[in-house]
Scaffold this motif. Structure first.
Motif, mmCIF file in Angstrom:
data_model
loop_
_atom_site.group_PDB
_atom_site.id
_atom_site.type_symbol
_atom_site.label_atom_id
_atom_site.label_comp_id
_atom_site.label_asym_id
_atom_site.label_seq_id
_atom_site.Cartn_x
_atom_site.Cartn_y
_atom_site.Cartn_z
ATOM 1 N N GLN B 195 -10.743 26.580 11.347
ATOM 2 C CA GLN B 195 -11.423 25.615 10.486
ATOM 3 C C GLN B 195 -12.269 26.325 9.128
ATOM 4 O O GLN B 195 -12.190 25.686 8.053
ATOM 5 C CB GLN B 195 -12.829 25.464 11.539
ATOM 6 N N ARG B 196 -12.168 27.887 9.283
ATOM 7 C CA ARG B 196 -12.477 28.727 8.330
ATOM 8 C C ARG B 196 -11.302 28.507 7.174
ATOM 9 O O ARG B 196 -11.585 28.349 5.773
ATOM 10 C CB ARG B 196 -12.543 30.145 8.545
ATOM 11 N N GLU B 197 -10.138 28.712 7.638
ATOM 12 C CA GLU B 197 -8.874 28.746 6.604
ATOM 13 C C GLU B 197 -8.949 27.272 5.840
ATOM 14 O O GLU B 197 -8.671 27.460 4.603
ATOM 15 C CB GLU B 197 -7.837 28.972 7.371
ATOM 16 N N SER B 198 -9.154 26.196 6.692
ATOM 17 C CA SER B 198 -9.087 25.034 6.029
ATOM 18 C C SER B 198 -10.060 24.890 4.849
ATOM 19 O O SER B 198 -9.994 24.321 3.772
ATOM 20 C CB SER B 198 -9.109 23.780 6.810
ATOM 21 N N ALA B 199 -11.443 25.586 5.183
ATOM 22 C CA ALA B 199 -12.307 25.159 4.311
ATOM 23 C C ALA B 199 -11.927 26.148 2.910
ATOM 24 O O ALA B 199 -12.091 25.898 1.942
ATOM 25 C CB ALA B 199 -13.634 25.886 4.716
ATOM 26 N N LEU B 200 -11.357 27.381 3.093
ATOM 27 C CA LEU B 200 -10.999 27.948 2.065
ATOM 28 C C LEU B 200 -9.698 27.403 1.262
ATOM 29 O O LEU B 200 -9.872 27.501 0.009
ATOM 30 C CB LEU B 200 -10.539 29.637 2.666
ATOM 31 N N ALA B 201 -9.117 26.732 1.919
ATOM 32 C CA ALA B 201 -7.713 26.407 1.390
ATOM 33 C C ALA B 201 -8.276 25.167 0.404
ATOM 34 O O ALA B 201 -7.618 24.704 -0.551
ATOM 35 C CB ALA B 201 -6.703 25.733 2.507
ATOM 36 N N LEU B 202 -9.509 24.490 0.755
ATOM 37 C CA LEU B 202 -9.826 23.402 -0.113
ATOM 38 C C LEU B 202 -10.814 23.891 -1.524
ATOM 39 O O LEU B 202 -11.252 23.059 -2.058
ATOM 40 C CB LEU B 202 -10.683 22.612 0.807
ATOM 41 N N GLY B 203 -10.640 25.353 -1.489
ATOM 42 C CA GLY B 203 -11.076 25.765 -2.756
ATOM 43 C C GLY B 203 -12.819 26.255 -2.460
ATOM 44 O O GLY B 203 -13.246 26.348 -3.434
ATOM 45 N N SER B 204 -13.055 26.400 -1.151
ATOM 46 C CA SER B 204 -14.433 26.654 -0.880
ATOM 47 C C SER B 204 -14.511 28.185 -1.264
ATOM 48 O O SER B 204 -13.587 29.007 -1.271
ATOM 49 C CB SER B 204 -14.973 26.830 0.419
ATOM 50 N N THR B 205 -15.847 28.706 -1.845
ATOM 51 C CA THR B 205 -15.873 30.269 -1.916
ATOM 52 C C THR B 205 -16.169 30.837 -0.571
ATOM 53 O O THR B 205 -16.613 29.901 0.300
ATOM 54 C CB THR B 205 -17.162 30.463 -2.873
ATOM 55 N N GLU B 208 -19.453 29.168 0.634
ATOM 56 C CA GLU B 208 -19.255 27.574 0.888
ATOM 57 C C GLU B 208 -18.772 27.599 2.355
ATOM 58 O O GLU B 208 -18.923 26.388 3.061
ATOM 59 C CB GLU B 208 -18.717 26.929 -0.143
ATOM 60 N N MET B 209 -17.594 28.432 2.668
ATOM 61 C CA MET B 209 -17.077 28.253 3.642
ATOM 62 C C MET B 209 -17.957 28.638 5.034
ATOM 63 O O MET B 209 -17.982 27.837 5.960
ATOM 64 C CB MET B 209 -15.776 29.398 3.726
ATOM 65 N N MET B 210 -18.889 29.663 4.843
ATOM 66 C CA MET B 210 -19.563 29.957 5.889
ATOM 67 C C MET B 210 -20.520 28.727 6.048
ATOM 68 O O MET B 210 -20.735 28.539 7.323
ATOM 69 C CB MET B 210 -20.524 31.144 5.390
ATOM 70 N N LYS B 211 -20.964 28.158 4.989
ATOM 71 C CA LYS B 211 -21.895 26.744 5.227
ATOM 72 C C LYS B 211 -21.064 25.879 6.056
ATOM 73 O O LYS B 211 -21.821 25.085 6.934
ATOM 74 C CB LYS B 211 -22.526 26.467 3.783
ATOM 75 N N LEU B 212 -20.176 25.489 5.325
ATOM 76 C CA LEU B 212 -19.324 24.239 5.999
ATOM 77 C C LEU B 212 -18.634 24.447 7.366
ATOM 78 O O LEU B 212 -18.941 23.679 8.244
ATOM 79 C CB LEU B 212 -18.276 23.957 5.010
ATOM 80 N N ALA B 213 -17.913 25.841 7.418
ATOM 81 C CA ALA B 213 -16.900 25.716 8.566
ATOM 82 C C ALA B 213 -17.883 26.590 9.793
ATOM 83 O O ALA B 213 -17.450 26.312 11.015
ATOM 84 C CB ALA B 213 -15.849 26.608 8.233
#
Lengths: 312, 313
Positions: B195-205, B208-213
């Motif tokens: 889940q974290r990796e996909s957030a990062l792969a979508l270009g999150s900082t 943003e990754m922490m918030k989203l994932a």
């Protein structure tokens, strides 16, 4: 950053940017901006963590600074002096703490380890999870409420405050901690080890006691020691069970002084010399807790690694 | 289809004895819980008979007049715990995020250990520190600053005593931070790495990754952790008793001395001579017992549900 370079050429919506800046037509890099925000947040999280530890260091520094000068031989060998006289120590409280912890472990260790064994060996079903839930609830009951219970169960029938009542109160606090840590370790013992024992024709109780329990002896002892360190600092349940005592006492049916209760009564007293001794007592308590935690952490992780190694 | 004959359960006599004794030990734990409730209820009958439900809603607690209303101590408990939560909640989430998402492994393990040490320090030592370090600091620095900058709020009015509700809340916040942080850590660790990796792969900082994932999916778990912290704050006794000022009155200023359910028992039980007084304190204890069971039960169910779901996924 070549990837951000290419992003910069896009015209991003200028959401969030102040209108005056937008009018000036300032080049705006959304990506860089959120990177910067992310950087700021990371710094903040780091600072928050350090901030959370400030009280720990403050407590530690003050306990050392105030406690060390007050710590002397008399502290460990003498009983409290009468009010107004300078000097004396907490020898009786130190001994009392040991005695009451002893009583607590006589009840707490067998029941705690037994409950842990039940949970890991027989606790797969619904009944097991109920007991697990109850153990968790027992762990969360305020210690002062446990003190009230010990008061009405032991002090009232005996008609006097006693070391025994204090020990019983502490044993109740100790049971859930021991049970959960024992269960966690016992569960690490691979099922194949149990099966191997049973396949040799050993009865289940022998497998459980002599193979499973023996295998994680070190870890379980560590869990017990951690629980002991915790109850050594408990004050609230002793206030009206073991009460306090200014003199040497070895009788279990009499009030007995303990280190935390003595620290409490000295801390709220108006005398400087007593404050000094309260700090010294706190230093002893904190060092004890710190050392036990450090040591057990090392042993515990080693025991867990051994058990995990066993599994492979 | 061949069926293997089921081995009769525990044929050995020793096995049966062993299982029975383990079962009875485990049952003992459950019985103890019931016994605690029973003894507390029995002890609080006189007080509840005397004033009925009014015991919990009248606001005069006066041992000298032998009049007992538990509202001031209930008020004190709620106010001090909620204030503590307001400080400790965000802080613990921050600490847990730092330890699970940002810190390198060795820093995380050192800091994690230090945070757990905060929980290991005995309450009475915090109380001692509170009396001689925190309370003077509050009296001389924090409270004057607050009353000069935010003094228009009724919360920050009145003379700065040092000891009082605000100081107690602060100590409580320090003491419950490790509890909340360690559970939040568990909850965050249960978030799948993909889940974290996909957030990062979508270009999150990273944030943003922490918030989203992480944070978004962990909401029920964080909520459970905070409730568990609340349960601890409710029952915390010694440190609070030593710095709250011990006056059973309702005041809307956080500077004023107060009293909590736990601290009133610690203060008055050993010295109470009147039966009604003892009984009233036992009734307060009973209320505390019931409330902590409800709070902790809810929190455990919340947390176990979320970690269970994660493990399934």
């Amino acid at each position: 950053m070549s990837s951000s370079e290419s992003l910069m050429t896009f015209d991003r919506p200028l959401k969030g940017l102040h209108p005056s800046l937008r009018r000036k037509g300032l080049a705006f890099d959304y990506y860089r901006r959120s990177k910067f925000r992310s950087f700021l947040v990371q710094i903040c999280l780091c600072l928050v963590t350090i901030g959370a530890l400030v009280p720990l260091f403050s407590v530690f520094i003050y306990v050392l600074q105030q406690g060390l000068p007050a710590l002397n031989l008399a502290f460990f060998t003498e009983t409290p002096k009468p009010v107004g006289e300078v000097g004396g120590g907490m020898a009786n409280s130190l001994a009392g703490t040991l005695v009451i912890i002893g009583i607590a472990s006589l009840i707490g260790i067998p029941v705690g380890v037994g409950t842990g064994l039940y949970l890991s060996e027989y606790g797969q079903g619904k009944r097991g999870s109920t007991i697990r839930f109850l153990v968790d609830i027992l762990a969360s009951i305020p210690s002062i409420v446990v003190g009230l219970f010990a008061y009405s169960m032991v002090v009232l029938p005996m008609k006097r405050f006693s070391a025994l009542a204090g020990g019983i109160a502490l044993s109740i606090i100790m049971i859930p901690t021991v049970a959960r840590s024992a269960e966690e370790l016992l569960k690490l013992v691979p099922q194949t080890v149990r099966e191997a024992g049973l396949a040799l024709g050993l009865p289940r109780w022998k497998v459980t006691l002599q193979i499973v329990l023996k295998g994680c002896r070190a870890g379980i002892i560590t869990g017990v020691i951690l629980a002991l360190a915790r109850i050594a600092g408990e004050t609230a349940p002793l206030l009206f069970t073991a009460l306090n005592n200014r003199f040497w006492s070895t009788q279990l049916d009499q009030p007995m002084s303990t280190l935390p209760v003595q620290i409490y009564s000295y801390a709220i007293s108006p005398f400087d010399d007593w404050h000094r001794q309260a700090w010294a007592g706190a230093l002893v308590l904190v060092l004890l807790v710190l050392l036990v935690n450090l040591m057990t952490r090392i042993v515990f992780s080693r025991a867990a690694t051994t058990l995990r190694g066993w599994r492979k | 289809m061949t069926t293997i004959a089921k081995r009769p359960k525990d044929v050995h006599l020793g096995d049966r004895v062993f299982a029975l004794s383990l079962k009875s030990i485990a049952a003992f734990v459950g019985i103890m819980l019931i016994a605690i409730g029973f003894f507390l209820a029995k002890a609080s009958i006189p007080a509840l008979n005397n004033s009925g439900f009014a015991f919990f809603v009248t606001s005069v607690w006066d041992p000298v007049q032998n009049v007992y209303g538990a509202l001031p101590v209930i008020f004190g408990t709620i106010v001090s715990s909620l204030t503590a939560l307001m400080i400790a909640g965000p802080m613990s989430v921050g600490v847990a995020l730092f330890l699970t998402e940002l810190a390198p492994a060795w820093i995380a393990s050192v800091f994690g250990f230090l945070v757990q040490m905060l929980a290991a320090i005995p309450s009475v030592v915090y109380g001692l520190w509170g009396i001689f370090v925190l309370a003077p600091w509050m009296r001389e620095t924090v409270q004057p600053t607050l009353s000069s900058s935010l003094g228009f709020l009724p919360l920050f009015q009145g003379p700065p005593y040092g000891v009082g509700m605000l100081t107690a809340s602060l100590i409580l916040a320090i003491m419950i931070t490790p509890t909340i942080a360690s559970i939040c850590q568990e909850v965050f660790k249960a978030v799948p790495t993909a889940q974290r990796e996909s957030a990062l792969a979508l270009g999150s900082t990273r944030w943003e990754m922490m918030k989203l994932a992480v944070l978004k999916t962990s909401k029920p778990g964080i909520f459970g952790a905070i409730i568990l912290g609340l349960g601890r704050a409710f029952g915390e006794t010694m440190a609070v008793t030593m710095v709250i000022g011990n006056r059973s009155e309702i005041s809307f200023s956080l500077f004023a001395p107060g009293q909590t359910m736990a601290s009133v028992i610690a203060n008055e039980y050993a010295e109470a001579t009147h039966d009604l007084h003892l009984s009233a304190l036992a009734a307060v204890g009973l209320a505390l017992f019931i409330v902590t069971i409800i709070i902790n039960g809810t929190a455990r169910v919340l947390i176990s549900r979320i970690t269970f779901k994660r493990q399934q996924a």
